[in-house]
Design a protein around this motif. Structure first.
Motif, PDB file in Angstrom:
ATOM      1  N   PHE A 103      71.212 -18.066 113.295  1.00 47.76           N
ATOM      2  CA  PHE A 103      71.322 -16.815 114.033  1.00 47.76           C
ATOM      3  C   PHE A 103      72.055 -15.793 113.176  1.00 47.76           C
ATOM      4  O   PHE A 103      73.177 -16.024 112.731  1.00 47.76           O
ATOM      5  N   ASN A 104      71.432 -14.648 112.934  1.00 46.85           N
ATOM      6  CA  ASN A 104      72.002 -13.609 112.075  1.00 46.85           C
ATOM      7  C   ASN A 104      71.865 -12.259 112.775  1.00 46.85           C
ATOM      8  O   ASN A 104      70.879 -11.541 112.575  1.00 46.85           O
ATOM      9  N   PRO A 105      72.838 -11.882 113.620  1.00 50.14           N
ATOM     10  CA  PRO A 105      72.710 -10.649 114.400  1.00 50.14           C
ATOM     11  C   PRO A 105      72.644  -9.390 113.550  1.00 50.14           C
ATOM     12  O   PRO A 105      71.944  -8.443 113.893  1.00 50.14           O
ATOM     13  N   ASP A 106      73.354  -9.373 112.421  1.00 54.01           N
ATOM     14  CA  ASP A 106      73.326  -8.182 111.560  1.00 54.01           C
ATOM     15  C   ASP A 106      71.929  -7.938 111.009  1.00 54.01           C
ATOM     16  O   ASP A 106      71.444  -6.802 110.972  1.00 54.01           O
ATOM     17  N   LYS A 107      71.284  -8.996 110.582  1.00 54.07           N
ATOM     18  CA  LYS A 107      69.921  -8.869 110.062  1.00 54.07           C
ATOM     19  C   LYS A 107      68.952  -8.479 111.168  1.00 54.07           C
ATOM     20  O   LYS A 107      68.037  -7.663 110.961  1.00 54.07           O
ATOM     21  N   MET A 108      69.148  -9.019 112.366  1.00 55.64           N
ATOM     22  CA  MET A 108      68.280  -8.697 113.496  1.00 55.64           C
ATOM     23  C   MET A 108      68.342  -7.206 113.815  1.00 55.64           C
ATOM     24  O   MET A 108      67.318  -6.559 114.037  1.00 55.64           O
ATOM     25  N   VAL A 109      69.562  -6.658 113.845  1.00 56.02           N
ATOM     26  CA  VAL A 109      69.719  -5.226 114.142  1.00 56.02           C
ATOM     27  C   VAL A 109      69.084  -4.382 113.048  1.00 56.02           C
ATOM     28  O   VAL A 109      68.376  -3.409 113.328  1.00 56.02           O
ATOM     29  N   ASN A 129      73.049 -18.187 124.119  1.00 58.39           N
ATOM     30  CA  ASN A 129      74.262 -18.222 124.941  1.00 58.39           C
ATOM     31  C   ASN A 129      74.950 -16.859 124.927  1.00 58.39           C
ATOM     32  O   ASN A 129      74.529 -15.933 124.235  1.00 58.39           O
ATOM     33  N   GLN A 130      76.027 -16.770 125.693  1.00 58.31           N
ATOM     34  CA  GLN A 130      76.776 -15.525 125.835  1.00 58.31           C
ATOM     35  C   GLN A 130      77.404 -15.095 124.509  1.00 58.31           C
ATOM     36  O   GLN A 130      77.511 -13.901 124.215  1.00 58.31           O
ATOM     37  N   ILE A 131      77.812 -16.058 123.712  1.00 58.81           N
ATOM     38  CA  ILE A 131      78.453 -15.733 122.432  1.00 58.81           C
ATOM     39  C   ILE A 131      77.468 -15.028 121.505  1.00 58.81           C
ATOM     40  O   ILE A 131      77.788 -14.007 120.888  1.00 58.81           O
ATOM     41  N   ASP A 132      76.253 -15.550 121.397  1.00 63.02           N
ATOM     42  CA  ASP A 132      75.239 -14.910 120.553  1.00 63.02           C
ATOM     43  C   ASP A 132      74.917 -13.504 121.058  1.00 63.02           C
ATOM     44  O   ASP A 132      74.741 -12.569 120.262  1.00 63.02           O
ATOM     45  N   PHE A 133      74.831 -13.352 122.372  1.00 67.23           N
ATOM     46  CA  PHE A 133      74.530 -12.042 122.959  1.00 67.23           C
ATOM     47  C   PHE A 133      75.630 -11.045 122.633  1.00 67.23           C
ATOM     48  O   PHE A 133      75.363  -9.889 122.298  1.00 67.23           O
ATOM     49  N   ALA A 134      76.887 -11.495 122.710  1.00 66.19           N
ATOM     50  CA  ALA A 134      78.020 -10.624 122.391  1.00 66.19           C
ATOM     51  C   ALA A 134      78.025 -10.250 120.918  1.00 66.19           C
ATOM     52  O   ALA A 134      78.269  -9.086 120.553  1.00 66.19           O
ATOM     53  N   GLN A 135      77.744 -11.218 120.050  1.00 64.10           N
ATOM     54  CA  GLN A 135      77.703 -10.937 118.613  1.00 64.10           C
ATOM     55  C   GLN A 135      76.596  -9.946 118.264  1.00 64.10           C
ATOM     56  O   GLN A 135      76.750  -9.102 117.382  1.00 64.10           O
ATOM     57  N   PHE A 136      75.496 -10.041 118.979  1.00 68.99           N
ATOM     58  CA  PHE A 136      74.392  -9.105 118.762  1.00 68.99           C
ATOM     59  C   PHE A 136      74.823  -7.688 119.142  1.00 68.99           C
ATOM     60  O   PHE A 136      74.489  -6.725 118.458  1.00 68.99           O
ATOM     61  N   ASN A 185      77.244  -1.942 116.435  1.00 65.98           N
ATOM     62  CA  ASN A 185      78.378  -1.103 116.055  1.00 65.98           C
ATOM     63  C   ASN A 185      78.663  -1.210 114.560  1.00 65.98           C
ATOM     64  O   ASN A 185      78.962  -0.215 113.894  1.00 65.98           O
ATOM     65  N   SER A 186      78.570  -2.417 114.022  1.00 63.59           N
ATOM     66  CA  SER A 186      78.794  -2.614 112.586  1.00 63.59           C
ATOM     67  C   SER A 186      77.739  -1.873 111.770  1.00 63.59           C
ATOM     68  O   SER A 186      78.043  -1.268 110.731  1.00 63.59           O
ATOM     69  N   TYR A 187      76.511  -1.914 112.265  1.00 60.68           N
ATOM     70  CA  TYR A 187      75.421  -1.263 111.529  1.00 60.68           C
ATOM     71  C   TYR A 187      75.588   0.255 111.529  1.00 60.68           C
ATOM     72  O   TYR A 187      75.406   0.903 110.484  1.00 60.68           O
ATOM     73  N   THR A 188      75.947   0.834 112.670  1.00 60.57           N
ATOM     74  CA  THR A 188      76.123   2.292 112.711  1.00 60.57           C
ATOM     75  C   THR A 188      77.290   2.729 111.843  1.00 60.57           C
ATOM     76  O   THR A 188      77.223   3.778 111.190  1.00 60.57           O
ATOM     77  N   ASP A 189      78.347   1.933 111.797  1.00 60.41           N
ATOM     78  CA  ASP A 189      79.478   2.303 110.946  1.00 60.41           C
ATOM     79  C   ASP A 189      79.090   2.233 109.476  1.00 60.41           C
ATOM     80  O   ASP A 189      79.391   3.145 108.690  1.00 60.41           O
TER      81      ASP A 189
END
Length: 214
Positions: free
Chosen positions: A38-44, A153-160, A165-169
């Motif tokens: 799971f890589n939320p930064d890449k997904m965004v 799970n909730q943790i993955d959803f929160a990280q996503f 926010n990380s991407y916009t910054d």
């Protein structure tokens, strides 16, 4: 005479030995490799230009119009400017376009903000986050094509949510001016979550521009 009855204690011991020798292996993907982590930064990053920004550009309404309707009829504002697929117990999150004059700025904190006067009365109508620390998951929550049930799970959803926010910054907020902001113009495309307190609406930008001194 031979005893043909199975020796159950010996069989049980043998089964136990075979089970302890088993290992649980990672799930394999169709090409035989391990399933990608799971890589939320890449997904965004992958959906940002193709889906996120076009969606917000189409869905967003003028801040003053959206907020006035949201205060009197949140459901009507949500149907027009919000995410109708949100979880039932979650507050409405609205996509907005905001343009006005910066009347105050807080750049001493990592969670830096600018206060923007939208209607020209000299008072702040909205607070815009300019990072680097960005709070809330308003960008994620404004998108009708992102569902909680799509995540493990909730943790993955929160990280996503944090990944937005990380991407916009990284791509935009970090490049904004930080000095002598009061009196400049600001133009923002973003989202905010309807709160119950007296604080200014907190807008998380997907796009932001700060103009020159007048």
């Amino acid at each position: 005479m031979l005893n043909n009855k199975p020796n159950w204690p010996i069989l049980a011991a043998m089964i136990g030995i075979s089970l302890t020798a088993c290992k649980i292996l990672p799930t394999k993907s169709a090409d035989g490799g391990n399933a990608p982590a799971f890589n939320p930064d890449k997904m965004v990053e992958e959906i940002w230009a193709a889906k996120v920004v076009p969606y917000l550009q189409q869905k967003a309404g003028p801040f003053a119009e959206v907020h006035a309707l949201a205060k009197t009829d949140p459901a009507a504002a949500g149907a027009k400017y919000g995410n109708p697929n949100k979880q039932a117990n979650s507050p409405w999150t609205f996509a907005v376009r905001l343009e006005g004059k910066i009347v105050a700025a807080n750049t001493q904190s990592r969670a830096a903000t600018i206060d923007v006067d939208v209607d020209g009365d000299g008072k702040a109508d909205a607070r815009v986050q300019i990072g680097p620390a960005v709070r809330s998951t308003a960008l994620r929550d404004s998108l009708d094509f992102i569902q909680f049930n799509d995540f493990t799970n909730q943790i993955d959803f929160a990280q996503f949510g944090k990944a937005f926010n990380s991407y916009t910054d990284k791509t935009m907020l970090s490049k904004l001016l930080r000095e002598a902001l009061e009196g400049r113009s600001a133009k923002v495309l973003g989202a905010y979550t309807l709160g119950s307190g007296q604080d200014l609406p907190l807008v998380t930008p997907a796009e932001a521009e700060i103009g020159p001194k007048p």
